[in-house]
Design a protein around this motif. Structure first.
Motif: not given
Length: 102
Positions: A53-62
């Motif tokens: 995985t990519v370090n520190g990467a996040t995807v946010s959603g609703k």
């Protein structure tokens, strides 16, 4: 800009303001969710691949709503035995709107 995210064992290619139908997850409609298993990020041609995985990467959603998929008919038959069974199944999904990739 897009990212490839692992959500409940399935991989999705997501972009900002996109709707996806992920396997059913906990949470009411309107709650925020964050996905930490980002496998790849493409930022205008600059590709960042994770290992795994990519370090520190996040995807946010609703979470928008919980929905059911199309009906799948399960039909079983054994010829010359009088055995016939017909069942249906509708998979449950969660509709998620991707808000940011970072």
């Amino acid at each position: 800009m897009y990212a490839i995210v692992d959500i409940a064992g399935k991989q999705f290619k997501v972009a900002k303001d996109q709707y996806i139908y992920a396997p059913k997850m906990e949470g009411e409609a309107g709650t925020a969710v964050r996905f930490d298993k980002v496998l790849l990020i493409d930022d205008g041609g600059q590709i960042n691949i994770g290992a795994p995985t990519v370090n520190g990467a996040t995807v946010s959603g609703k979470i928008l709503e919980h929905v059911k998929g199309n009906k799948v008919i399960v039909f079983k038959k054994k010829r010359r035995k009088g055995y016939v069974v017909k069942n249906g199944h509708r998979q449950q999904y969660t509709k998620v709107q991707i808000e940011s990739i970072g």
